[in-house]
Design a protein around this motif. Structure first.
Motif, PDB file in Angstrom:
ATOM      1  N   THR B   5       0.833  -1.200   0.000  1.00  0.00           N
ATOM      2  CA  THR B   5       0.000   0.000   0.000  1.00  0.00           C
ATOM      3  C   THR B   5       0.863   1.243   0.000  1.00  0.00           C
ATOM      4  OG1 THR B   5      -1.707  -1.185   1.267  1.00  0.00           O
ATOM      5  CG2 THR B   5      -1.837   1.222   1.220  1.00  0.00           C
ATOM      6  N   GLN B   6       0.603   2.096  -0.961  1.00  0.00           N
ATOM      7  CA  GLN B   6       1.270   3.399  -1.005  1.00  0.00           C
ATOM      8  C   GLN B   6       0.276   4.438  -0.528  1.00  0.00           C
ATOM      9  OE1 GLN B   6       3.548   2.189  -5.044  1.00  0.00           O
ATOM     10  NE2 GLN B   6       3.884   4.285  -4.393  1.00  0.00           N
ATOM     11  N   SER B   7       0.769   5.352   0.287  1.00  0.00           N
ATOM     12  CA  SER B   7      -0.137   6.222   1.042  1.00  0.00           C
ATOM     13  C   SER B   7      -0.948   7.167   0.173  1.00  0.00           C
ATOM     14  CB  SER B   7       0.648   7.022   2.077  1.00  0.00           C
ATOM     15  OG  SER B   7       1.729   7.701   1.453  1.00  0.00           O
ATOM     16  N   SER B   8      -0.393   7.603  -0.961  1.00  0.00           N
ATOM     17  CA  SER B   8      -1.116   8.562  -1.792  1.00  0.00           C
ATOM     18  C   SER B   8      -1.099   8.115  -3.242  1.00  0.00           C
ATOM     19  CB  SER B   8      -0.466   9.954  -1.698  1.00  0.00           C
ATOM     20  OG  SER B   8      -0.371  10.388  -0.369  1.00  0.00           O
ATOM     21  N   ARG B   9      -2.202   8.300  -3.957  1.00  0.00           N
ATOM     22  CA  ARG B   9      -2.221   8.031  -5.405  1.00  0.00           C
ATOM     23  C   ARG B   9      -1.681   9.219  -6.182  1.00  0.00           C
ATOM     24  NH1 ARG B   9      -5.486   4.947  -8.189  1.00  0.00           N
ATOM     25  NH2 ARG B   9      -4.018   5.497  -9.831  1.00  0.00           N
ATOM     26  N   LYS B  18      10.055  19.328   1.428  1.00  0.00           N
ATOM     27  CA  LYS B  18      10.484  17.985   1.796  1.00  0.00           C
ATOM     28  C   LYS B  18       9.264  17.079   1.638  1.00  0.00           C
ATOM     29  CE  LYS B  18      13.281  15.585   5.244  1.00  0.00           C
ATOM     30  NZ  LYS B  18      14.112  15.752   6.456  1.00  0.00           N
ATOM     31  N   VAL B  19       9.442  16.002   0.902  1.00  0.00           N
ATOM     32  CA  VAL B  19       8.306  15.144   0.554  1.00  0.00           C
ATOM     33  C   VAL B  19       8.554  13.739   1.081  1.00  0.00           C
ATOM     34  CG1 VAL B  19       6.899  14.202  -1.320  1.00  0.00           C
ATOM     35  CG2 VAL B  19       7.916  16.493  -1.543  1.00  0.00           C
ATOM     36  N   PHE B  20       7.530  13.165   1.686  1.00  0.00           N
ATOM     37  CA  PHE B  20       7.602  11.803   2.201  1.00  0.00           C
ATOM     38  C   PHE B  20       6.612  10.932   1.430  1.00  0.00           C
ATOM     39  CE2 PHE B  20      10.163  12.374   6.025  1.00  0.00           C
ATOM     40  CZ  PHE B  20      10.083  13.736   6.235  1.00  0.00           C
ATOM     41  N   LEU B  21       7.112   9.846   0.856  1.00  0.00           N
ATOM     42  CA  LEU B  21       6.248   8.843   0.243  1.00  0.00           C
ATOM     43  C   LEU B  21       6.338   7.589   1.094  1.00  0.00           C
ATOM     44  CD1 LEU B  21       7.107   9.270  -3.549  1.00  0.00           C
ATOM     45  CD2 LEU B  21       5.402  10.476  -2.192  1.00  0.00           C
ATOM     46  N   GLU B  22       5.161   7.100   1.495  1.00  0.00           N
ATOM     47  CA  GLU B  22       5.126   5.969   2.419  1.00  0.00           C
ATOM     48  C   GLU B  22       4.663   4.707   1.704  1.00  0.00           C
ATOM     49  OE1 GLU B  22       6.192   8.492   5.640  1.00  0.00           O
ATOM     50  OE2 GLU B  22       6.188   6.317   5.435  1.00  0.00           O
ATOM     51  N   CYS B  23       5.236   3.588   2.121  1.00  0.00           N
ATOM     52  CA  CYS B  23       4.880   2.291   1.560  1.00  0.00           C
ATOM     53  C   CYS B  23       4.813   1.268   2.691  1.00  0.00           C
ATOM     54  CB  CYS B  23       5.928   1.877   0.531  1.00  0.00           C
ATOM     55  SG  CYS B  23       5.678   0.235  -0.173  1.00  0.00           S
ATOM     56  N   LYS B  71       9.925  -3.432   9.646  1.00  0.00           N
ATOM     57  CA  LYS B  71      10.026  -4.343   8.504  1.00  0.00           C
ATOM     58  C   LYS B  71       8.971  -4.050   7.445  1.00  0.00           C
ATOM     59  CE  LYS B  71      10.501  -9.273   7.493  1.00  0.00           C
ATOM     60  NZ  LYS B  71      10.473 -10.631   8.076  1.00  0.00           N
ATOM     61  N   GLU B  72       7.780  -3.674   7.884  1.00  0.00           N
ATOM     62  CA  GLU B  72       6.683  -3.528   6.931  1.00  0.00           C
ATOM     63  C   GLU B  72       6.626  -2.165   6.246  1.00  0.00           C
ATOM     64  OE1 GLU B  72       6.434  -3.898  10.191  1.00  0.00           O
ATOM     65  OE2 GLU B  72       4.951  -2.508  11.057  1.00  0.00           O
ATOM     66  N   ARG B  73       7.451  -1.227   6.659  1.00  0.00           N
ATOM     67  CA  ARG B  73       7.316   0.136   6.162  1.00  0.00           C
ATOM     68  C   ARG B  73       8.619   0.644   5.571  1.00  0.00           C
ATOM     69  NH1 ARG B  73       3.523   4.111   7.421  1.00  0.00           N
ATOM     70  NH2 ARG B  73       2.622   2.642   8.921  1.00  0.00           N
ATOM     71  N   PHE B  74       8.529   1.232   4.369  1.00  0.00           N
ATOM     72  CA  PHE B  74       9.707   1.754   3.678  1.00  0.00           C
ATOM     73  C   PHE B  74       9.324   3.118   3.121  1.00  0.00           C
ATOM     74  CE2 PHE B  74      13.781   1.688   2.136  1.00  0.00           C
ATOM     75  CZ  PHE B  74      13.968   1.425   0.790  1.00  0.00           C
ATOM     76  N   SER B  75      10.019   4.140   3.575  1.00  0.00           N
ATOM     77  CA  SER B  75       9.667   5.508   3.203  1.00  0.00           C
ATOM     78  C   SER B  75      10.706   6.084   2.262  1.00  0.00           C
ATOM     79  CB  SER B  75       9.579   6.389   4.463  1.00  0.00           C
ATOM     80  OG  SER B  75       8.633   5.879   5.369  1.00  0.00           O
ATOM     81  N   LEU B  90       6.907   4.006  -7.638  1.00  0.00           N
ATOM     82  CA  LEU B  90       6.368   2.677  -7.373  1.00  0.00           C
ATOM     83  C   LEU B  90       7.171   2.001  -6.269  1.00  0.00           C
ATOM     84  CD1 LEU B  90       5.922   1.593 -11.073  1.00  0.00           C
ATOM     85  CD2 LEU B  90       4.067   1.967  -9.473  1.00  0.00           C
ATOM     86  N   CYS B  91       6.466   1.467  -5.303  1.00  0.00           N
ATOM     87  CA  CYS B  91       7.070   0.694  -4.234  1.00  0.00           C
ATOM     88  C   CYS B  91       6.830  -0.783  -4.529  1.00  0.00           C
ATOM     89  CB  CYS B  91       6.446   1.084  -2.907  1.00  0.00           C
ATOM     90  SG  CYS B  91       7.013   0.112  -1.495  1.00  0.00           S
ATOM     91  N   ALA B  92       7.786  -1.631  -4.194  1.00  0.00           N
ATOM     92  CA  ALA B  92       7.622  -3.073  -4.388  1.00  0.00           C
ATOM     93  C   ALA B  92       8.274  -3.815  -3.229  1.00  0.00           C
ATOM     94  CB  ALA B  92       8.245  -3.512  -5.714  1.00  0.00           C
ATOM     95  N   SER B  93       7.883  -5.066  -3.063  1.00  0.00           N
ATOM     96  CA  SER B  93       8.508  -5.885  -2.021  1.00  0.00           C
ATOM     97  C   SER B  93       8.661  -7.313  -2.519  1.00  0.00           C
ATOM     98  CB  SER B  93       7.680  -5.849  -0.731  1.00  0.00           C
ATOM     99  OG  SER B  93       6.451  -6.529  -0.897  1.00  0.00           O
ATOM    100  N   SER B  94       9.558  -8.060  -1.870  1.00  0.00           N
ATOM    101  CA  SER B  94       9.756  -9.468  -2.210  1.00  0.00           C
ATOM    102  C   SER B  94      10.428 -10.151  -1.032  1.00  0.00           C
ATOM    103  CB  SER B  94      10.621  -9.624  -3.465  1.00  0.00           C
ATOM    104  OG  SER B  94      11.986  -9.345  -3.173  1.00  0.00           O
ATOM    105  N   PHE B  95      10.409 -11.477  -1.040  1.00  0.00           N
ATOM    106  CA  PHE B  95      11.152 -12.220  -0.037  1.00  0.00           C
ATOM    107  C   PHE B  95      12.649 -12.077  -0.300  1.00  0.00           C
ATOM    108  CE2 PHE B  95       7.971 -13.949   2.525  1.00  0.00           C
ATOM    109  CZ  PHE B  95       6.928 -14.395   1.747  1.00  0.00           C
ATOM    110  N   LEU B  96      13.421 -12.203   0.753  1.00  0.00           N
ATOM    111  CA  LEU B  96      14.867 -12.081   0.646  1.00  0.00           C
ATOM    112  C   LEU B  96      15.428 -13.171  -0.226  1.00  0.00           C
ATOM    113  CD1 LEU B  96      17.355 -10.532   1.753  1.00  0.00           C
ATOM    114  CD2 LEU B  96      17.513 -12.296   3.507  1.00  0.00           C
ATOM    115  N   GLY B  97      16.389 -12.810  -1.047  1.00  0.00           N
ATOM    116  CA  GLY B  97      17.086 -13.802  -1.852  1.00  0.00           C
ATOM    117  C   GLY B  97      16.284 -14.309  -3.017  1.00  0.00           C
TER     118      GLY B  97
END
Lengths: 112, 114
Positions: B5-9, B18-23, B71-75, B90-97
């Motif tokens: 989930t990204q905080s803003s469309r 200063k701009v913060f984009l949250e994921c 762990k769940e949040r990357f800004s 675009l924010c993305a996630s995956s399992f390690l390795g």
């Protein structure tokens, strides 16, 4: 740096026809992935093919991989208007960043 | 249904702000990524993180920083927004390795800097 390059950059077909998109890459890879992106949205993972596989199917999708030519193709059979989207190939190579590198994409338009 | 989930469309900011984009992801993924997408250039990696408090520069980190306190949040932080940072993020996630199982993407944030 961009690893995958899709071809063609744009494709327009009639509903019911098959759509073929190609991807070429430059270095050895562990796997190659295809993603779809609807306009203004995020990417959706479609299918992954590993370097030791030559062909893979998922529903109306068929992916081939030729590691000797460093190329892949994505075939969408019996296309639908809802398939209209951009399609990206992405290559994964382990080691270092262990990251996926995306191409620029093919924009597919399916005309009803 | 698993999600990133990204905080803003859509976001409009002024030059110099200063701009913060949250994921946020709910899949317990170790890896998280920030890309920007521009016409004709495809997706370019800005930063990624493979663990809490860890970060690595991608291909175009200049003008950006990141924070991963949980762990769940990357800004993604634009320290002083400029017009050339107008883009789709675009924010993305995956399992390690694993690029092994593909990435899960958020819906994207279209940022306009005026």
């Amino acid at each position: 740096s961009q690893q995958g390059e899709e071809d063609p950059q744009a494709l327009s077909i009639q509903e019911g026809e098959n759509a073929t998109m190609n991807c070429s890459y430059k270095t050895s890879i562990n796997n190659l992935q295809w993603y779809r992106q609807n306009s203004g949205r995020g990417l959706v993972h479609l299918i992954l093919i590993r370097s030791n596989e030559r062909e893979k199917h998922s529903g109306r999708l068929r992916v081939t991989l030729d590691t000797s030519k460093k190329s892949s193709s994505l075939l969408i059979t019996a296309s639908r208007a809802a398939d209209t989207a951009s399609y990206f190939c992405a290559t994964y190579r382990s080691g270092g960043y262990q990251k996926v590198t995306f191409g620029i994409g093919t924009k597919l338009q399916v005309i009803p | 249904d698993v999600k990133v989930t990204q905080s803003s469309r859509y976001l409009v900011k002024r030059t110099g702000e200063k701009v913060f984009l949250e994921c946020v992801q709910d899949m317990d993924h170790e890896n998280m990524f920030w890309y920007r997408q521009d016409p004709g250039l495809g997706l370019r990696l800005i930063y990624f993180s493979y663990d809490v408090k860890m970060k690595e520069k991608g291909d175009i980190p200049e003008g950006y920083s990141v924070s991963r306190e949980k762990k769940e949040r990357f800004s993604l932080i634009l320290e002083s927004a400029s017009t050339n940072q107008t883009s789709m993020y675009l924010c993305a996630s995956s399992f390690l390795g694993t690029g092994g199982y593909g990435y899960t993407f958020g819906s994207g944030t279209r940022l306009t800097v005026v």
